[in-house]
Design a protein around this motif. Structure first.
Motif, PDB file in Angstrom:
ATOM      1  N   GLU A   4       0.876  -1.164   0.000  1.00 49.53           N
ATOM      2  CA  GLU A   4       0.000   0.000   0.000  1.00 49.53           C
ATOM      3  C   GLU A   4       0.916   1.217   0.000  1.00 49.53           C
ATOM      4  O   GLU A   4       1.670   1.435   0.955  1.00 49.53           O
ATOM      5  N   THR A   6       1.623   4.842   0.576  1.00 49.50           N
ATOM      6  CA  THR A   6       0.966   5.896   1.353  1.00 49.50           C
ATOM      7  C   THR A   6       1.408   7.287   0.924  1.00 49.50           C
ATOM      8  O   THR A   6       0.717   8.257   1.211  1.00 49.50           O
ATOM      9  N   THR A  22       3.569   0.672   2.935  1.00 52.02           N
ATOM     10  CA  THR A  22       3.312  -0.303   3.982  1.00 52.02           C
ATOM     11  C   THR A  22       3.115  -1.643   3.302  1.00 52.02           C
ATOM     12  O   THR A  22       2.345  -1.753   2.348  1.00 52.02           O
ATOM     13  N   THR A  24       2.166  -5.630   3.923  1.00 55.74           N
ATOM     14  CA  THR A  24       1.652  -6.674   4.816  1.00 55.74           C
ATOM     15  C   THR A  24       2.021  -8.022   4.217  1.00 55.74           C
ATOM     16  O   THR A  24       2.009  -8.191   2.998  1.00 55.74           O
ATOM     17  N   THR A  57       9.908  -2.861  11.019  1.00 54.10           N
ATOM     18  CA  THR A  57       8.869  -3.799  11.422  1.00 54.10           C
ATOM     19  C   THR A  57       8.514  -3.515  12.877  1.00 54.10           C
ATOM     20  O   THR A  57       9.333  -2.982  13.629  1.00 54.10           O
ATOM     21  N   LYS A  61       3.364  -7.605  14.630  1.00 54.05           N
ATOM     22  CA  LYS A  61       2.593  -7.229  13.445  1.00 54.05           C
ATOM     23  C   LYS A  61       3.253  -7.813  12.209  1.00 54.05           C
ATOM     24  O   LYS A  61       4.462  -7.850  12.102  1.00 54.05           O
ATOM     25  N   GLU A  63       3.741  -6.599   9.337  1.00 54.74           N
ATOM     26  CA  GLU A  63       3.694  -5.371   8.575  1.00 54.74           C
ATOM     27  C   GLU A  63       5.067  -4.713   8.565  1.00 54.74           C
ATOM     28  O   GLU A  63       5.756  -4.690   9.583  1.00 54.74           O
ATOM     29  N   THR A  65       6.949  -1.058   7.294  1.00 50.72           N
ATOM     30  CA  THR A  65       6.830   0.291   6.772  1.00 50.72           C
ATOM     31  C   THR A  65       8.184   0.659   6.198  1.00 50.72           C
ATOM     32  O   THR A  65       9.207   0.453   6.847  1.00 50.72           O
TER      33      THR A  65
END
Length: 97
Positions: A4, A6, A22, A24, A57, A61, A63, A65
């Motif tokens: 994603e 941003t 980001t 995932t 990280t 999570k 995820e 960034t």
């Protein structure tokens, strides 16, 4: 892996696009090389012109960034980027002992 984006800003002075994204994922944290390849393929750009700056990280999570820069040409990339960032993600050369 699902990206994603941003933030996507064009920097005309340095001939590059600056991205904040980001990511995932499922399973183990993906390697820098795999992130670079997937992001370049998604944006339809040459992966040699893409430089990953930072990946962060958070515990617990799935995820990541990160920040990336995509240059218009190889000359702009080499004149702007720091050497250690260019060497990250490259395969390690095994020395004969």
């Amino acid at each position: 892996m699902e990206f994603e984006i941003t933030r996507d800003v064009r920097n005309e002075v340095l001939n590059r696009r600056e991205l904040v994204f980001t990511l995932t994922f499922d399973g183990p944290t993906p390697s820098r090389k795999s992130i670079q390849e997937k992001l370049a393929a998604m944006l339809n750009k040459n992966e040699n012109l893409l430089v990953l700056d930072s990946l962060k990280t958070r515990f617990g999570k799935m995820e990541v960034t990160g920040r990336a820069r995509i240059y218009d040409d190889e000359e702009s990339r080499k004149s702007t980027e720091r050497d250690y960032l260019l060497k990250r993600g490259e395969p390690k050369v095994e020395s004969e002992a």
